[in-house]
Design an enzyme around this catalytic site. Structure first.
Site, mmCIF file in Angstrom:
data_model
loop_
_atom_site.group_PDB
_atom_site.id
_atom_site.type_symbol
_atom_site.label_atom_id
_atom_site.label_comp_id
_atom_site.label_asym_id
_atom_site.label_seq_id
_atom_site.Cartn_x
_atom_site.Cartn_y
_atom_site.Cartn_z
ATOM 1 C CG ASN A 14 -1.829 1.064 1.393
ATOM 2 O OD1 ASN A 14 -1.763 2.039 0.639
ATOM 3 N ND2 ASN A 14 -2.721 0.957 2.355
ATOM 4 C CE LYS A 21 -0.824 2.542 5.999
ATOM 5 N NZ LYS A 21 -2.229 2.682 6.222
ATOM 6 N NE ARG A 93 -5.966 1.962 -0.149
ATOM 7 C CZ ARG A 93 -6.257 2.481 1.028
ATOM 8 N NH1 ARG A 93 -5.475 2.233 2.066
ATOM 9 N NH2 ARG A 93 -7.322 3.222 1.189
ATOM 10 C CG HIS A 181 -11.817 5.184 2.585
ATOM 11 N ND1 HIS A 181 -12.267 6.389 3.071
ATOM 12 C CD2 HIS A 181 -10.502 5.141 2.886
ATOM 13 C CE1 HIS A 181 -11.280 7.045 3.625
ATOM 14 N NE2 HIS A 181 -10.189 6.323 3.535
ATOM 15 C CG LEU A 209 -15.867 7.692 11.131
ATOM 16 C CD1 LEU A 209 -16.594 8.070 12.420
ATOM 17 C CD2 LEU A 209 -16.192 8.672 10.007
ATOM 18 C CG ASN A 211 -4.771 10.725 9.153
ATOM 19 O OD1 ASN A 211 -5.133 11.725 9.771
ATOM 20 N ND2 ASN A 211 -3.661 10.654 8.464
ATOM 21 N N GLY A 212 -7.931 9.476 7.036
ATOM 22 C CA GLY A 212 -8.795 9.753 5.894
ATOM 23 C C GLY A 212 -10.174 9.242 6.296
ATOM 24 N NE ARG A 241 -6.776 13.352 2.934
ATOM 25 C CZ ARG A 241 -7.039 12.064 2.700
ATOM 26 N NH1 ARG A 241 -7.876 11.728 1.745
ATOM 27 N NH2 ARG A 241 -6.476 11.124 3.415
ATOM 28 C CG ASP A 284 -3.516 12.309 16.641
ATOM 29 O OD1 ASP A 284 -3.752 11.518 17.560
ATOM 30 O OD2 ASP A 284 -2.774 13.295 16.755
ATOM 31 N NE ARG A 286 -4.363 7.533 20.086
ATOM 32 C CZ ARG A 286 -3.922 6.320 19.831
ATOM 33 N NH1 ARG A 286 -4.015 5.390 20.735
ATOM 34 N NH2 ARG A 286 -3.390 6.033 18.664
ATOM 35 N N GLY A 331 -13.355 5.312 14.196
ATOM 36 C CA GLY A 331 -14.579 4.528 14.337
ATOM 37 C C GLY A 331 -14.401 3.310 15.233
ATOM 38 C CD GLU A 380 -8.277 0.264 4.081
ATOM 39 O OE1 GLU A 380 -7.524 0.373 5.072
ATOM 40 O OE2 GLU A 380 -8.724 1.227 3.463
HETATM 41 P P1 ADP Z 1 -5.417 6.046 8.219
HETATM 42 O O1 ADP Z 1 -6.533 6.722 7.483
HETATM 43 O O2 ADP Z 1 -4.114 6.784 8.146
HETATM 44 O O3 ADP Z 1 -5.314 4.539 7.995
HETATM 45 P P2 ADP Z 1 -6.363 5.236 10.844
HETATM 46 O O4 ADP Z 1 -7.524 4.450 10.361
HETATM 47 O O5 ADP Z 1 -5.210 4.505 11.456
HETATM 48 O O6 ADP Z 1 -5.823 6.245 9.768
HETATM 49 O O7 ADP Z 1 -6.953 6.274 11.948
HETATM 50 C C1 ADP Z 1 -6.146 7.204 12.571
HETATM 51 C C2 ADP Z 1 -7.039 8.065 13.469
HETATM 52 O O8 ADP Z 1 -7.616 7.253 14.512
HETATM 53 C C3 ADP Z 1 -6.284 9.184 14.147
HETATM 54 O O9 ADP Z 1 -7.064 10.376 14.132
HETATM 55 C C4 ADP Z 1 -6.153 8.665 15.571
HETATM 56 O O10 ADP Z 1 -5.969 9.687 16.533
HETATM 57 C C5 ADP Z 1 -7.482 7.960 15.733
HETATM 58 N N1 ADP Z 1 -7.471 7.061 16.888
HETATM 59 C C6 ADP Z 1 -6.783 5.913 17.042
HETATM 60 N N2 ADP Z 1 -7.007 5.408 18.270
HETATM 61 C C7 ADP Z 1 -7.848 6.262 18.906
HETATM 62 C C8 ADP Z 1 -8.456 6.303 20.222
HETATM 63 N N3 ADP Z 1 -8.224 5.349 21.115
HETATM 64 N N4 ADP Z 1 -9.275 7.334 20.516
HETATM 65 C C9 ADP Z 1 -9.501 8.314 19.613
HETATM 66 N N5 ADP Z 1 -8.976 8.340 18.368
HETATM 67 C C10 ADP Z 1 -8.150 7.325 18.024
#
Ligand code: ADP
Length: 400
Positions: A14, A21, A93, A181, A209, A211-212, A241, A284, A286, A331, A380
Site C-alpha cells: 500500500n 505499508k 492497493r 475507501h 473514520l 485519518n482519511g 483535508r 489526530d 486521540r 470509528g 484492507e
Molecule cells: P489512516 O486513514 O491513516 O489509515 P487510521 O484508520 O489509522 O488512519 O486512523 C487514525 C485516526 O484514529 C487518528 O485520528 C487517531 O488519533 C485515531 N485514533 C486511534 N485510536 C484512537 C483512540 N483510542 N481514541 C480516539 N482516536 C483514536
C-alpha cells in the site's frame, strides 16, 4: 498448532505519498507473517517491521529516501526472516481505477498504461501506486502483480451519485464522483455477510473514520452513495483535508488571495480538517480528545456535525436505515465520537448501549434500538491478499 508454509506467500503493498505499508501473508489464513511500514520516505525516512507475534524484526539497511529504496529494504528484511521464500503473487492497493476497473486486475503493460493515464485524477497518490507496482515487478520478476482499486466498490452506483451538475462533457471526460475507501467497504460488507446477513439484505451506512474519512450508503450490498467524490478531498473533514467545501471558496483563494494551485492544494490537503480547525493543534483525534480545550472542541464538534449530516442524507436516499457500522482508527477506537454521533438519533431508531460502546464491543446498539449499530475492524490488507490469492489460483484450488 498448524504448520505454516514458509516457502511461499503473498505480499500486499500500500504505497502512499510518503509511506509504504506491507504485509506478508501465508498461503492460507488471515493472519500476516510479517507487517511493516516505511514512514516519511525522504531524508527522514523510517522503517519498522514486525513478525506475527508483533516482535520487531532487525531491519536490513537501505536507502529510505525513495519508495524503491524503501521497498528494497523491506524485501531484504523479509527474505532474511524467511529464507527461500517464493512469492505466489503481490497485491497492490491502487487508489484510482477510473470508470472501467470494477474488480482487481492482473497487471500487464497495457493495464499499467491505463493506470498511468488515470494519474491526472489522483496526482498525489496514483504515481506512487504505479511506482510500487514497478518496483515489485523489478524485485520479483515473473510473479503476478494484482491491482486492487479503492474506487471499484462504488462503480455500480447510481448515476445521480456519480456525477456533478456541471456541463455533461466533464462527466464524459471522466470527471465523476468515484468514491474511495472501497477496499475497506468491501471488507466490511464481507464481514457483515458473515456476522449479520440480515443487514446485507437491507440498508446500511458504513462510516470509515480514520485519518482519511468517508461514509458509504450500502443497499443490498451495493454502494448507492458515498461521501468522497472526484478526489479524496470531498465529504467528511479529515486529519488535514477539508472535506466538503463550497467551490466559491477556491475562487476566492485564487482571485482575492492570488494563491496558485500548488498553494491551494497545500491548504486543502495538508492544512485543513481537524488540524486546520483546531488552529494547528493536532490532526489526530486521540490528541484532540486528550487536549480537551476550546480549539480541540471546535474541530471535534465540526467532525461530529458532518458525520451526522451525512448519515441523515444517506438514510434519506435509501428510504431508511437498518444498520450503522463504524470502522477506521476513529470509528474502531473512539468511544467519544461514536457516542456523540449517535446522540439525538433516536428518530432514526438508533440507541447505543453505553457499556458496550465503552468496551468497543462488536455490537454497540441497545436491545431497544431498531437500527443495529456495530464496530467492524476493517482489514484492507486482507482484501488485497484475498484478491492476490484468487489471481494466483490458490483460492480456486482450496475450494475445488
Ligand atoms: P489512516 O486513514 O491513516 O489509515 P487510521 O484508520 O489509522 O488512519 O486512523 C487514525 C485516526 O484514529 C487518528 O485520528 C487517531 O488519533 C485515531 N485514533 C486511534 N485510536 C484512537 C483512540 N483510542 N481514541 C480516539 N482516536 C483514536
Amino acid at each position: 498448532m498448524k504448520d505454516i508454509d514458509h516457502s511461499s506467500g503473498f505480499l500486499t503493498l500500500n504505497a502512499g505519498s510518503s509511506s509504504l505499508k506491507v504485509a506478508l501473508f501465508p498461503t492460507e489464513g488471515d493472519d500476516p507473517l510479517i507487517t511493516g511500514r516505511a514512514e516519511r520516505i525522504g531524508p527522514e525516512g523510517e522503517l519498522a517491521l514486525q513478525d506475527a507475534q508483533d516482535q520487531p524484526l532487525a531491519v536490513a539497511p537501505g536507502d529510505l529516501t525513495s519508495h524503491a529504496g524503501a521497498l528494497a529494504a523491506i524485501i531484504a528484511t523479509i527474505k532474511a526472516a524467511h529464507p527461500g521464500l517464493e512469492l505466489a503473487a503481490v497485491g497492490h492497493r491502487v487508489v484510482h481505477g477510473g470508470p472501467d476497473f470494477t474488480d482487481p486486475v492482473l497487471v500487464t503493460d497495457e493495464v499499467l498504461d491505463r493506470l498511468g493515464q488515470l494519474s491526472s485524477f489522483a496526482p498525489l497518490h496514483q504515481p506512487h501506486n504505479i511506482a510500487g507496482i514497478r518496483a515489485a515487478m523489478a524485485a520479483f520478476p515473473g510473479v503476478p502483480q494484482v491491482a486492487c482499486f479503492d474506487t471499484a466498490f462504488h462503480r455500480g452506483q447510481p448515476f445521480v451519485n456519480d456525477t456533478f451538475a456541471i456541463p455533461f462533457r466533464y462527466y464524459e471526460k471522466g470527471v465523476r464522483r468515484y468514491g474511495f475507501h472501497g477496499l475497506s467497504y468491501d471488507y466490511v460488507t464481507g464481514e457483515l455477510e458473515r456476522i449479520a446477513p440480515h443487514l446485507m439484505a437491507g440498508r446500511v451506512v458504513v462510516a470509515h473514520l480514520g485519518n482519511g474519512a468517508s461514509m458509504c450508503a450500502i443497499h443490498r450490498g451495493r454502494s448507492v452513495a458515498s461521501s468522497m467524490g472526484f478526489s479524496a478531498l470531498d465529504g467528511l473533514p479529515m486529519g488535514t483535508r477539508c472535506g466538503q467545501i463550497d467551490p466559491g471558496v477556491l475562487l476566492y483563494m485564487l482571485d482575492q488571495e492570488k494563491l496558485d494551485t500548488a498553494q491551494i492544494r497545500q491548504v486543502l490537503y495538508n492544512e485543513s480538517g481537524l488540524l486546520g480547525l483546531s488552529g494547528g493543534l493536532a490532526s489526530d483525534m486521540r490528541s484532540l480528545e486528550q487536549a480537551d480545550n476550546a480549539a480541540a472542541h471546535r474541530a471535534i464538534d465540526y467532525f461530529v456535525f458532518r458525520v451526522q449530516r451525512e448519515l441523515g442524507a444517506m438514510a434519506a436516499v435509501m428510504g431508511g436505515i437498518d444498520g450503522l457500522i463504524f470502522c477506521g482508527g476513529i470509528g474502531e477506537n473512539s468511544r467519544v465520537i461514536r457516542r456523540r454521533v449517535c446522540e439525538r438519533l433516536g428518530w432514526m431508531g438508533i440507541e447505543i448501549d453505553h457499556g458496550r460502546n465503552a468496551e468497543s464491543a462488536t455490537l454497540i446498539s441497545s436491545e431497544f434500538s431498531r437500527t443495529t449499530v456495530m464496530i467492524v475492524k476493517t482489514r484492507e490488507d486482507l482484501v488485497i491478499a484475498r484478491a492476490a490469492r484468487l489471481a494466483a489460483g490458490i483460492t480456486e484450488k482450496e475450494t475445488a
